[in-house]
Design a protein around this motif. Structure first.
Motif, PDB file in Angstrom:
ATOM      1  N   ASP A   7       5.553  -3.823   7.545  1.00  0.00           N
ATOM      2  CA  ASP A   7       5.486  -4.112   6.109  1.00  0.00           C
ATOM      3  C   ASP A   7       5.759  -2.861   5.280  1.00  0.00           C
ATOM      4  O   ASP A   7       6.528  -2.891   4.308  1.00  0.00           O
ATOM      5  N   LEU A   8       5.159  -1.729   5.666  1.00  0.00           N
ATOM      6  CA  LEU A   8       5.366  -0.485   4.927  1.00  0.00           C
ATOM      7  C   LEU A   8       6.801   0.019   5.061  1.00  0.00           C
ATOM      8  O   LEU A   8       7.368   0.566   4.104  1.00  0.00           O
ATOM      9  N   MET A   9       7.390  -0.173   6.255  1.00  0.00           N
ATOM     10  CA  MET A   9       8.776   0.247   6.450  1.00  0.00           C
ATOM     11  C   MET A   9       9.710  -0.562   5.554  1.00  0.00           C
ATOM     12  O   MET A   9      10.672  -0.016   4.986  1.00  0.00           O
ATOM     13  N   GLN A  10       9.425  -1.840   5.382  1.00  0.00           N
ATOM     14  CA  GLN A  10      10.231  -2.665   4.490  1.00  0.00           C
ATOM     15  C   GLN A  10      10.101  -2.183   3.046  1.00  0.00           C
ATOM     16  O   GLN A  10      11.093  -2.119   2.311  1.00  0.00           O
ATOM     17  N   GLN A  11       8.873  -1.823   2.649  1.00  0.00           N
ATOM     18  CA  GLN A  11       8.675  -1.291   1.296  1.00  0.00           C
ATOM     19  C   GLN A  11       9.443   0.016   1.105  1.00  0.00           C
ATOM     20  O   GLN A  11      10.047   0.252   0.046  1.00  0.00           O
ATOM     21  N   ALA A  12       9.412   0.887   2.118  1.00  0.00           N
ATOM     22  CA  ALA A  12      10.119   2.168   2.021  1.00  0.00           C
ATOM     23  C   ALA A  12      11.627   1.953   1.920  1.00  0.00           C
ATOM     24  O   ALA A  12      12.309   2.623   1.127  1.00  0.00           O
ATOM     25  N   THR A  13      12.157   1.012   2.679  1.00  0.00           N
ATOM     26  CA  THR A  13      13.590   0.735   2.640  1.00  0.00           C
ATOM     27  C   THR A  13      14.008   0.190   1.282  1.00  0.00           C
ATOM     28  O   THR A  13      15.035   0.602   0.719  1.00  0.00           O
ATOM     29  N   GLU A  14      13.217  -0.728   0.737  1.00  0.00           N
ATOM     30  CA  GLU A  14      13.527  -1.279  -0.592  1.00  0.00           C
ATOM     31  C   GLU A  14      13.460  -0.195  -1.661  1.00  0.00           C
ATOM     32  O   GLU A  14      14.298  -0.153  -2.578  1.00  0.00           O
ATOM     33  N   ALA A  15      12.468   0.694  -1.564  1.00  0.00           N
ATOM     34  CA  ALA A  15      12.349   1.781  -2.537  1.00  0.00           C
ATOM     35  C   ALA A  15      13.532   2.732  -2.440  1.00  0.00           C
ATOM     36  O   ALA A  15      14.070   3.177  -3.463  1.00  0.00           O
ATOM     37  N   TYR A  16      13.965   3.031  -1.220  1.00  0.00           N
ATOM     38  CA  TYR A  16      15.101   3.942  -1.055  1.00  0.00           C
ATOM     39  C   TYR A  16      16.390   3.308  -1.566  1.00  0.00           C
ATOM     40  O   TYR A  16      17.208   3.963  -2.218  1.00  0.00           O
ATOM     41  N   GLN A  17      16.589   2.029  -1.289  1.00  0.00           N
ATOM     42  CA  GLN A  17      17.807   1.353  -1.747  1.00  0.00           C
ATOM     43  C   GLN A  17      17.880   1.296  -3.271  1.00  0.00           C
ATOM     44  O   GLN A  17      18.970   1.344  -3.844  1.00  0.00           O
ATOM     45  N   SER A  18      16.734   1.191  -3.930  1.00  0.00           N
ATOM     46  CA  SER A  18      16.712   1.171  -5.397  1.00  0.00           C
ATOM     47  C   SER A  18      16.518   2.563  -5.998  1.00  0.00           C
ATOM     48  O   SER A  18      16.331   2.687  -7.204  1.00  0.00           O
ATOM     49  N   GLN A  19      16.557   3.605  -5.144  1.00  0.00           N
ATOM     50  CA  GLN A  19      16.407   4.993  -5.598  1.00  0.00           C
ATOM     51  C   GLN A  19      15.066   5.221  -6.280  1.00  0.00           C
ATOM     52  O   GLN A  19      14.946   6.004  -7.223  1.00  0.00           O
ATOM     53  N   ASP A  20      14.041   4.538  -5.789  1.00  0.00           N
ATOM     54  CA  ASP A  20      12.696   4.623  -6.365  1.00  0.00           C
ATOM     55  C   ASP A  20      11.915   5.716  -5.646  1.00  0.00           C
ATOM     56  O   ASP A  20      11.184   5.463  -4.683  1.00  0.00           O
ATOM     57  N   LEU A  21      12.060   6.954  -6.115  1.00  0.00           N
ATOM     58  CA  LEU A  21      11.354   8.077  -5.510  1.00  0.00           C
ATOM     59  C   LEU A  21       9.848   7.916  -5.644  1.00  0.00           C
ATOM     60  O   LEU A  21       9.086   8.249  -4.735  1.00  0.00           O
ATOM     61  N   LEU A  22       9.403   7.409  -6.783  1.00  0.00           N
ATOM     62  CA  LEU A  22       7.965   7.248  -7.007  1.00  0.00           C
ATOM     63  C   LEU A  22       7.362   6.337  -5.950  1.00  0.00           C
ATOM     64  O   LEU A  22       6.275   6.612  -5.422  1.00  0.00           O
ATOM     65  N   GLY A  23       8.046   5.259  -5.626  1.00  0.00           N
ATOM     66  CA  GLY A  23       7.542   4.370  -4.586  1.00  0.00           C
ATOM     67  C   GLY A  23       7.449   5.056  -3.236  1.00  0.00           C
ATOM     68  O   GLY A  23       6.486   4.853  -2.489  1.00  0.00           O
ATOM     69  N   LEU A  24       8.446   5.898  -2.919  1.00  0.00           N
ATOM     70  CA  LEU A  24       8.408   6.637  -1.650  1.00  0.00           C
ATOM     71  C   LEU A  24       7.262   7.641  -1.626  1.00  0.00           C
ATOM     72  O   LEU A  24       6.580   7.805  -0.610  1.00  0.00           O
ATOM     73  N   VAL A  25       7.047   8.327  -2.755  1.00  0.00           N
ATOM     74  CA  VAL A  25       5.943   9.302  -2.817  1.00  0.00           C
ATOM     75  C   VAL A  25       4.605   8.598  -2.668  1.00  0.00           C
ATOM     76  O   VAL A  25       3.697   9.082  -1.987  1.00  0.00           O
ATOM     77  N   GLN A  26       4.459   7.418  -3.305  1.00  0.00           N
ATOM     78  CA  GLN A  26       3.216   6.664  -3.175  1.00  0.00           C
ATOM     79  C   GLN A  26       2.992   6.240  -1.727  1.00  0.00           C
ATOM     80  O   GLN A  26       1.869   6.298  -1.213  1.00  0.00           O
ATOM     81  N   LEU A  27       4.047   5.811  -1.064  1.00  0.00           N
ATOM     82  CA  LEU A  27       3.928   5.455   0.346  1.00  0.00           C
ATOM     83  C   LEU A  27       3.548   6.671   1.186  1.00  0.00           C
ATOM     84  O   LEU A  27       2.721   6.578   2.108  1.00  0.00           O
ATOM     85  N   GLN A  28       4.143   7.817   0.875  1.00  0.00           N
ATOM     86  CA  GLN A  28       3.808   9.038   1.619  1.00  0.00           C
ATOM     87  C   GLN A  28       2.349   9.402   1.406  1.00  0.00           C
ATOM     88  O   GLN A  28       1.661   9.834   2.336  1.00  0.00           O
ATOM     89  N   ASN A  29       1.845   9.229   0.173  1.00  0.00           N
ATOM     90  CA  ASN A  29       0.426   9.460  -0.090  1.00  0.00           C
ATOM     91  C   ASN A  29      -0.437   8.582   0.802  1.00  0.00           C
ATOM     92  O   ASN A  29      -1.373   9.052   1.458  1.00  0.00           O
ATOM     93  N   ALA A  30      -0.108   7.282   0.845  1.00  0.00           N
ATOM     94  CA  ALA A  30      -0.907   6.347   1.628  1.00  0.00           C
ATOM     95  C   ALA A  30      -0.852   6.676   3.108  1.00  0.00           C
ATOM     96  O   ALA A  30      -1.882   6.696   3.792  1.00  0.00           O
ATOM     97  N   VAL A  31       0.324   6.956   3.617  1.00  0.00           N
ATOM     98  CA  VAL A  31       0.471   7.255   5.037  1.00  0.00           C
ATOM     99  C   VAL A  31      -0.209   8.558   5.395  1.00  0.00           C
ATOM    100  O   VAL A  31      -0.869   8.679   6.429  1.00  0.00           O
ATOM    101  N   SER A  32      -0.102   9.579   4.543  1.00  0.00           N
ATOM    102  CA  SER A  32      -0.695  10.884   4.826  1.00  0.00           C
ATOM    103  C   SER A  32      -2.205  10.791   4.893  1.00  0.00           C
ATOM    104  O   SER A  32      -2.846  11.331   5.795  1.00  0.00           O
ATOM    105  N   PHE A  33      -2.819  10.056   3.940  1.00  0.00           N
ATOM    106  CA  PHE A  33      -4.273   9.935   3.958  1.00  0.00           C
ATOM    107  C   PHE A  33      -4.737   9.098   5.150  1.00  0.00           C
ATOM    108  O   PHE A  33      -5.792   9.320   5.715  1.00  0.00           O
ATOM    109  N   ASN A  34      -3.929   8.118   5.548  1.00  0.00           N
ATOM    110  CA  ASN A  34      -4.314   7.285   6.685  1.00  0.00           C
ATOM    111  C   ASN A  34      -4.307   8.089   7.977  1.00  0.00           C
ATOM    112  O   ASN A  34      -5.084   7.815   8.883  1.00  0.00           O
ATOM    113  N   THR A  35      -3.443   9.092   8.078  1.00  0.00           N
ATOM    114  CA  THR A  35      -3.372   9.922   9.284  1.00  0.00           C
ATOM    115  C   THR A  35      -4.206  11.184   9.157  1.00  0.00           C
ATOM    116  O   THR A  35      -4.034  12.129   9.913  1.00  0.00           O
ATOM    117  N   ASN A  36      -5.127  11.180   8.137  1.00  0.00           N
ATOM    118  CA  ASN A  36      -6.031  12.314   7.940  1.00  0.00           C
ATOM    119  C   ASN A  36      -5.291  13.608   7.679  1.00  0.00           C
ATOM    120  O   ASN A  36      -5.761  14.696   8.030  1.00  0.00           O
TER     121      ASN A  36
END
Length: 385
Positions: free
Chosen positions: A264-293
């Protein structure tokens, strides 16, 4: 399940409050946060305008289109009724001309929203009255023929052909020559003035063409410079997506639940990249980074600068989307200027159009009932004029 946060605030170490955290941020980080919040608002506006466009389209198809169809049907009935009147009732010349004009106008209103094949009877009536109108105008005097008749006038009375001597007054001849000379000078002056105006217009057009070429050249240079400036920003966007793709690739996950989450997250990242949505990618990176401590440390100003270029470009795209939705609504609701488009103005315009169509349909329905004899037809034609 992992989920991106609603905002992309750059975090600092410690348990500081939001206000104190903002004071600890660099100007580049504060600018990044401000632009991120602006984009979040723009995204919400895009969704709201999209929803309004859908609502307007539903109301047009659900309420206005049936009223337009009813109007077209009643106009068609009125055309047929007037056509039968032109064949049955004795009318004066003016009444016939007026009746033909009314029928042609009504046919044009009906056929403007239809193809001839969709309403063949109205199209046939329209062509019939157009042909009659053209035939009537054929017999009208042609103004261009009038000057040729002047050559048939008798010769000047000052000349007596029998004696072979022209009887004229010398003063009259002098006056005529002077008049002809003045007229010639006036014609020459007018021709010279027209030539000067033409040359002036040509010079003006040449200057405008040069200015347009200069503008286009300057725009090409700006576009080239912008592309060169955006190249590093585009590269940073791609690198961020590649890092996320490496972290979220579901094929590398053994746990089935985590595989579903990462898919699900990979699909969100792909959609954000295709629409050039950097903010969406940064938000995903925030979520993934905190999840991996992993601590999401402060980004370097140089990296934030590249991110800012992407965010600025994405913000412009969102503004263009909003303007596009407003222009679409202006067209659908017959609003003169895009600047006048608001949710209230759109709904108000739809209600006004529905009210006018309802009133006009009621009026046409009553007219169809009233136009039953020659007297009513004649009164209608006088009122229509």
């Amino acid at each position: 399940m992992l989920a991106p946060s609603k905002t992309a605030i750059i975090l600092v170490e410690g348990e500081a409050t939001h206000s104190s955290s903002q004071q600890s941020l660099t100007p580049a980080q504060q600018q990044f946060n401000a632009l991120s919040e602006k984009i979040a608002q723009q995204k919400q506006q895009v969704e709201e305008w999209q929803a309004l466009v859908v609502l307007v389209q539903q109301r047009i198809h659900g309420k206005l289109m049936p009223l337009y169809d009813q109007l077209a049907r009643q106009q068609g009935q009125l055309i047929e009724q007037l056509h039968q009147a032109s064949l049955q009732y004795p009318l004066t010349a003016w009444e016939s001309v007026q009746l033909h004009r009314v029928i042609i106008e009504l046919c044009e209103q009906v056929l403007r929203h239809k193809l001839p094949d969709e309403d063949p009877l109205i199209a046939q009536i329209y062509q019939l009255y157009l042909a009659e109108q053209a035939q009537t105008s054929t017999f009208a005097p042609v103004a261009s023929e009038l000057p040729q008749q002047q050559h048939l006038q008798p010769l000047d009375h000052r000349f007596e052909p029998d004696c072979g001597v022209a009887l004229f007054d010398a003063d009259d001849l002098t006056t005529d020559l002077a008049t002809d000379l003045v007229t010639s000078f006036e014609i020459m002056a007018q021709q010279q003035e027209a030539e000067r105006d033409y040359q002036k217009q040509q010079r003006k057009m040449a200057r405008l063409a040069l200015k347009q070429q200069a503008k286009e050249h300057a725009k090409e240079e700006r576009d080239t410079a912008q592309q060169q400036a955006n190249a590093p920003a585009q590269k940073s966007l791609r690198q961020l997506y590649q890092r996320l793709a490496a972290m979220l690739h579901p094929d590398r996950e053994q746990d089935e639940q985590q595989k579903i989450t990462k898919t699900d997250l990979m699909q969100q990242a792909t959609e954000a990249y295709q629409s050039q949505d950097l903010l969406g990618l940064v938000q995903l990176q925030n979520a993934v980074s905190f999840n991996t401590n992993s601590n999401f440390a402060q980004l370097a100003d140089e990296q934030l600068h590249l991110y800012h270029l992407n965010l600025h470009r994405y913000s412009q795209t969102l503004d263009e989307n909003i303007t596009g939705h407003k222009a679409r609504l202006a067209s659908l609701c017959a609003i003169e200027r895009v600047e006048m488009v608001t949710a209230k103005s759109v709904i108000k315009k739809l209600k006004e159009q529905a009210s006018l169509l309802t009133q006009y349909n009621a009026m046409l329905s009553q007219q169809l009932k009233n136009l039953k004899d020659a007297k009513a037809i004649k009164a209608f034609l006088r009122q229509y004029s």
